[in-house]
Write a protein that holds these residues in place. Sequence first.
Motif, short mmCIF file in Angstrom:
data_model
loop_
_atom_site.label_atom_id
_atom_site.label_comp_id
_atom_site.label_asym_id
_atom_site.label_seq_id
_atom_site.Cartn_x
_atom_site.Cartn_y
_atom_site.Cartn_z
N ILE B 33 -65.90 11.80 24.27
CA ILE B 33 -64.45 11.69 24.00
C ILE B 33 -63.95 12.78 23.05
CG2 ILE B 33 -64.31 9.20 24.47
CD1 ILE B 33 -64.25 8.78 21.41
N LEU B 34 -64.89 13.60 22.58
CA LEU B 34 -64.50 14.64 21.63
C LEU B 34 -63.42 15.59 22.17
CD1 LEU B 34 -65.03 15.71 18.77
CD2 LEU B 34 -66.71 17.27 19.77
N PRO B 35 -63.56 16.08 23.41
CA PRO B 35 -62.51 17.00 23.91
C PRO B 35 -61.12 16.36 23.84
CG PRO B 35 -64.38 17.03 25.37
CD PRO B 35 -64.63 15.93 24.39
N PHE B 36 -61.05 15.09 24.25
CA PHE B 36 -59.75 14.43 24.20
C PHE B 36 -59.26 14.31 22.76
CE2 PHE B 36 -57.40 10.58 23.23
CZ PHE B 36 -56.25 10.81 23.96
N MET B 37 -60.19 13.86 21.87
CA MET B 37 -59.78 13.65 20.48
C MET B 37 -59.30 14.95 19.83
SD MET B 37 -59.97 10.50 20.06
CE MET B 37 -59.64 10.38 18.32
N LEU B 38 -59.97 16.06 20.18
CA LEU B 38 -59.56 17.36 19.63
C LEU B 38 -58.15 17.71 20.09
CD1 LEU B 38 -62.68 19.70 19.85
CD2 LEU B 38 -61.37 19.10 17.81
N PHE B 40 -55.94 15.68 21.26
CA PHE B 40 -55.01 14.67 20.70
C PHE B 40 -54.64 15.05 19.26
CE2 PHE B 40 -54.32 10.79 18.23
CZ PHE B 40 -53.27 10.23 18.93
N ALA B 41 -55.67 15.42 18.50
CA ALA B 41 -55.42 15.74 17.09
C ALA B 41 -54.51 16.96 16.95
CB ALA B 41 -56.75 15.99 16.37
N ILE B 42 -54.74 17.95 17.80
CA ILE B 42 -53.98 19.20 17.67
C ILE B 42 -52.56 19.04 18.21
CG2 ILE B 42 -53.83 21.61 18.47
CD1 ILE B 42 -56.95 21.55 18.55
N PHE B 43 -52.44 18.42 19.38
CA PHE B 43 -51.13 18.44 20.06
C PHE B 43 -50.32 17.15 19.89
CE2 PHE B 43 -53.60 21.60 22.49
CZ PHE B 43 -52.80 22.69 22.22
N ILE B 44 -50.94 16.08 19.41
CA ILE B 44 -50.18 14.83 19.24
C ILE B 44 -50.14 14.41 17.76
CG2 ILE B 44 -49.94 12.40 19.93
CD1 ILE B 44 -49.68 14.14 22.36
N LEU B 45 -51.35 14.22 17.20
CA LEU B 45 -51.41 13.68 15.84
C LEU B 45 -50.80 14.64 14.81
CD1 LEU B 45 -52.42 11.18 14.37
CD2 LEU B 45 -54.59 12.37 13.97
N ARG B 46 -51.20 15.89 14.91
CA ARG B 46 -50.69 16.88 13.95
C ARG B 46 -49.15 16.98 14.01
NH1 ARG B 46 -48.77 19.56 10.73
NH2 ARG B 46 -49.07 21.71 10.11
N PRO B 47 -48.53 17.10 15.20
CA PRO B 47 -47.06 17.12 15.23
C PRO B 47 -46.43 15.84 14.69
CG PRO B 47 -47.93 17.96 17.29
CD PRO B 47 -49.09 17.42 16.53
N ILE B 48 -47.08 14.69 14.93
CA ILE B 48 -46.52 13.43 14.41
C ILE B 48 -46.50 13.46 12.88
CG2 ILE B 48 -46.98 10.95 14.13
CD1 ILE B 48 -47.93 10.93 17.06
N VAL B 49 -47.63 13.86 12.32
CA VAL B 49 -47.72 13.92 10.85
C VAL B 49 -46.74 14.97 10.32
CG1 VAL B 49 -49.25 14.49 8.92
CG2 VAL B 49 -50.11 13.12 10.83
N ALA B 50 -46.68 16.11 11.01
CA ALA B 50 -45.77 17.18 10.57
C ALA B 50 -44.31 16.72 10.63
CB ALA B 50 -45.96 18.43 11.43
#
Lengths: 436, 308
Positions: B33-38, B40-50
């Motif tokens: 699941i690492l590719p998805f998590m990576l 997700f973190a770059i394109f979803i989670l990071r923009p949400i936090v930003a």
Amino acid sequence: MNKMRLLLVIVLLLAATIGLQAQDDDMVSEFGAGEIELLFWNGLTGPDGETMVGLVKAFAEANPDVSVRMERLNWTQQYFPKLLAGLAAGNPPDIFLMHEYEMTQFATMGVLKDLSDIYSNNGGPIPIDDVSPAIIEALTFDGKILGVPLDFHGYGEWHNCDLFDAAGVPCDTLATTRDEYLDLAQRLTLDANGNNAQSDDFDPDNIVQWGTSIFWYRPGFLTALAQNSMSWADDMGNALLEDQAIIDTMQWFQDLECVHHVAPPPAGFDRYRALSINMAIFNHGSWAWNFVSQNVENWMALPYPALGEEGNSAVWASAHVFYLPIQAEGERLEASKRFLAYMSDAGLDWAHSGMPPARISQIEAMDPEVYPSASTFGANLLANGVFDRQHRNWLEIEAQYADAMARAFESECEVSMADVFPEANARIQRILDRYN
Amino acid sequence: MIGRLRQSLSPEKKSAAGSWRTWKWYVGNYAFILPFMLLFAIFILRPIVASLQMSFFRWEIFGPKPFIGFDNYDELLNDDLWWVALRNTVYFAFLTSALLTTIPIFIAIALNLPFRGRNVFRTLFFFPYVLSASVVGLVMRWLLGQQFGIVNYLFGTVGIGPIPFIADSDLVIPSLSVITLWWAFGFPMLIYLAGLSNIPQDIYEAARIDGARGWQMTRYITIPLLRPIILFVAVTQLISHFQVFAQPYVITNGGPAQDSFTVIFYMFRAAWTYFRMGFGTAMAVLLAVIIMAFTLLQFRFGGRRLEY
């Protein structure tokens, strides 16, 4: 066979879709094969864009070391988001066109190149004395001139002479007061039985010819303010839309529709364009030349009448202005400046789009036979043109008063100006306070 | 081999070997699941936090970026335009979701019946879904225009109208909903078709033997067994249509007046026309909270007694 039919249906539908999407391709033009490649963005998506295509082509032919890619985008929906993204990403176009009233917002961000040296007072090719001082003032920010005007456009009146004839009124009749204007509009408004709006037998539910029109609200609003020496804000940062004089002035325009039945209800651009061929007085700007000349057989362009203070003929004016991004440098900067100087000199060619040129000598040189509307509007704008007040968040402020008027004008007479202006005033005050 | 290894190890060593195997087992699974998590973190989670972070600043892309706490939220909650936009959005989202959750069920049931040309109809019904928003907008403006629209022309031939579908305050949101129904119809229909194919045929046969007929079988077998799918469609449609932007942007530009002005439209305008990124992201955060609240309510009330 069924599969073949299915395939055929899919292909036809896809072709239709691609056909629709391909329309956007018309908005991109490339000229010349020179090594210096310039990217030029503008929002000239109407017929005036075709005139600009001709000018850019002529520039590329006269400058074989330069090639120009011109992209046209819808002003309100696409242009500014794309421009802002380009500027923020450090990848803006080499040249871009905006109006003078949008300049302060971008100038405050520090993204516009100082173009003072393109004018003759700093050794440049454009004679500064030949440009209206009002335009130069509007383009000056912190002592620097940040743009080169392409034109000097603004508000005016288009008369449909056949409809004037039908009402028995000479086509060149121009009101000089509000009362005269209302009287004229009433005489020009006819019902299906041929009665005008002054007749006791007039049927307001069966109008076949409208006397006048309320079209694009902003030019009418700003002209009305200017003719009454008013503004939407003062120099101290106070919003003024709660001023009863402003509310009364705009209510008078709404009453043309709601009380006097001499103007049709505004309801969207397409509908209004369709109705405009039944309007004796079509209040619009110099940019309507193509539409009017193609849709109305006998017409006349006149200066906007003075409907405010006695003798105050002020009229809303604006200018399309070329700007360069702050990053511009080297041979592309030099080529861009050549482009700007060329366009400034080509004002009379641009005037074929209906837009009066920015240079005084060009306005004065316009032959009314060749430029029947631009010459009239140009002379009036040079004498009476007033630019809108600038502000670093002008776009947000404009949206407030424009939305307020839309709510009133498009309410089928259920909402008055007194209902919407205090709210808009509060919003504008909040915007002004944010930066005070 | 492993059994022999275990026998030869002390309890401590056995425990260590177990931990190692457990750890290896986890690493192996996480690697998948690492590719998805990576991403997700770059394109979803990071923009949400930003976005969340950005909403506490006055940021106009260029220039200084002062921290202003909850000022953007305070301004938003006192902004009547926000409430207008939210009201329009809620109206559109509920109306459109209701249409797109219910009508495709019956079309999917009809398209699940065996008849000649079934696949052609399935393709035709799905086709609008692949169109871009701008194409749908252009087509609908031509179709529904008051003066030159084909629909009003056809109505006019039978003495009706013209009807200001997209120029009337009361009609504009229902019109945009119907346009969206035509456009987005394919996705829920496809989901329902997949759900229908999973309902065992023997249940229908048993019902038929018991004397059940067409509508009864739909009412008492098909719809109850589709309930998880209906909930999925209802939730995804509501989330999707709360974020409505393209239809008012292309077709009505938020008008007439502000009657089709929606939250995402306002957010876009604030961020990209007024250059107020902090204020725009505050809207995005508030909308996300509102969508989350409605989604939880849907699960709370729609997720009861689901039959899987």
